[in-house]
Design an enzyme around this catalytic site. Structure first.
Site, mmCIF file in Angstrom:
data_model
loop_
_atom_site.group_PDB
_atom_site.id
_atom_site.type_symbol
_atom_site.label_atom_id
_atom_site.label_comp_id
_atom_site.label_asym_id
_atom_site.label_seq_id
_atom_site.Cartn_x
_atom_site.Cartn_y
_atom_site.Cartn_z
ATOM 1 N N TYR A 176 0.841 -1.197 0.000
ATOM 2 C CA TYR A 176 0.000 0.000 0.000
ATOM 3 C C TYR A 176 0.874 1.245 0.000
ATOM 4 C CZ TYR A 176 0.938 0.481 5.047
ATOM 5 O OH TYR A 176 1.542 0.628 6.273
ATOM 6 N N CYS A 177 0.272 2.365 -0.447
ATOM 7 C CA CYS A 177 0.932 3.673 -0.420
ATOM 8 C C CYS A 177 -0.164 4.726 -0.279
ATOM 9 C CB CYS A 177 1.793 3.888 -1.661
ATOM 10 S SG CYS A 177 0.907 3.725 -3.227
ATOM 11 N N THR A 178 0.167 5.983 -0.453
ATOM 12 C CA THR A 178 -0.789 7.058 -0.174
ATOM 13 C C THR A 178 -1.988 7.008 -1.112
ATOM 14 O OG1 THR A 178 1.063 8.440 0.533
ATOM 15 C CG2 THR A 178 -1.048 9.537 0.162
ATOM 16 N N GLY A 180 -1.865 5.015 -4.316
ATOM 17 C CA GLY A 180 -1.846 3.837 -5.168
ATOM 18 C C GLY A 180 -0.772 3.811 -6.237
ATOM 19 N N ILE A 205 -4.140 4.524 0.679
ATOM 20 C CA ILE A 205 -4.631 4.830 2.025
ATOM 21 C C ILE A 205 -5.806 5.799 1.970
ATOM 22 C CG2 ILE A 205 -4.007 5.806 4.271
ATOM 23 C CD1 ILE A 205 -1.022 5.164 3.377
#
Length: 309
Positions: A176-178, A180, A205
């Site tokens: 996951y990241c901020t 995508g 997220i």
């Protein structure tokens, strides 16, 4: 309703006319008084911008009229004030910098998962959950059971994979990241390295926080965002962290009470590496900003954007 719409968007898609598109987008944003950052490359588009609702609608309509941007990852939020100081529309080699040749997320990525499936992956003992963001982002918030590569820049991620991961050991990986975008490139890279079961959180997220009810929300802390809000909480409201203008590291309320914190000059994270000469320069810059404000002049102040790649 708040007067400013913040739009975060990206898509990996071949853009052979990237230079011309950059010029067109810059002209549109200037005409609409939009601020923020757009990155254009032959591999796609990425950015976060803000402006009046009608201005952001004009930008979205322009992109929607180009079939190459069908399926654009796009999300909006609202804020009371303009969260950016300036407009930057830049032509880049990559829209998120990994620095690995022949990386093409438009051709192949891992499996998208929605928020509810993501919670199940967090609880799966056979899944290695990786936070692909940088260390300063992870420090202020993360999912439980996730590990951090401890990278300062996304371009360090391939070295982390070569050093720490093995497709014969970690058969199931979820990332996951901020928003995508980093996970799309990271999942493409992992698949090329022989990892066969790779998942990533669709929309990142921010989409998770928007979609998941409070009682099911597994996020801990705040989520760093690349604008003047600095961070948002689980309800997507502006968080408690602020930005150190000297090193651009997010600082918490306890950080701001530390003897080494001086607004615009230093914080506990950068004070040990700063010289008194640099701190004196920062104090003089702050003095000039305040003088400009007192005269009613515009002064942009220091850069606040991070290298998120």
């Amino acid at each position: 309703m708040p007067a400013v719409v913040i739009a975060a968007l990206y898509k990996f898609v071949a853009l052979p006319d990237a230079a011309a598109l950059r010029d067109t987008l810059e002209a549109l944003c200037l005409d609409q008084h939009i601020r923020g950052t757009l990155l254009i490359a032959s591999e796609g588009i990425n950015g976060t911008v803000a402006g009046a609702p009608a201005a952001i609608a004009a930008l979205r309509d322009f992109l929607a009229a180009d079939s190459r941007f069908d399926g654009l990852e796009y999300k909006e939020s609202r804020h009371e004030e303009q969260p950016f100081l300036r407009l930057k529309v830049r032509l880049k080699r990559e829209i998120v910098t990994m620095g690995v040749a022949d990386t093409d997320p438009a051709s192949r990525t891992g499996t998208y998962v929605d928020a509810q499936t993501w919670n199940a992956l967090l609880d799966d003992p056979d899944t290695l959950v990786i936070d692909t963001r940088n260390d300063y982002e992870v420090a202020i918030g993360r999912f439980d059971n996730a590990i951090s590569p401890d990278t300062q820049h996304f371009r360090e991620f391939p070295d982390y994979v070569q050093r720490e991961l093995d497709p014969n050991r970690q058969r199931k990986i979820a990332m996951y990241c901020t928003g995508g975008i980093r996970c799309e490139k990271a999942s493409h890279y992992l698949l090329k390295q022989g990892f066969s079961e790779v998942y990533h959180l669709k929309g990142g997220i921010l989409q998770y926080l928007e979609d998941v009810a409070p009682e099911d929300n597994r996020w801990q802390g705040e989520c760093f965002v690349f604008d003047e809000r600095v961070a948002v909480d689980k309800s997507l409201n502006q968080g408690q962290h602020r930005l150190c203008r000297a090193c651009r590291h997010p600082v918490s309320e306890p950080d701001r009470q530390h003897p080494h914190y001086e607004e615009g000059v230093s914080c506990p994270h950068c004070y040990p590496t700063q010289s008194e000469v640099n701190r004196a320069r920062a104090r003089e810059r702050i003095r000039q900003v305040r003088l400009a404000e007192a005269r009613g002049n515009s002064h942009l102040g220091p850069r606040t954007d991070h290298d998120d790649g």
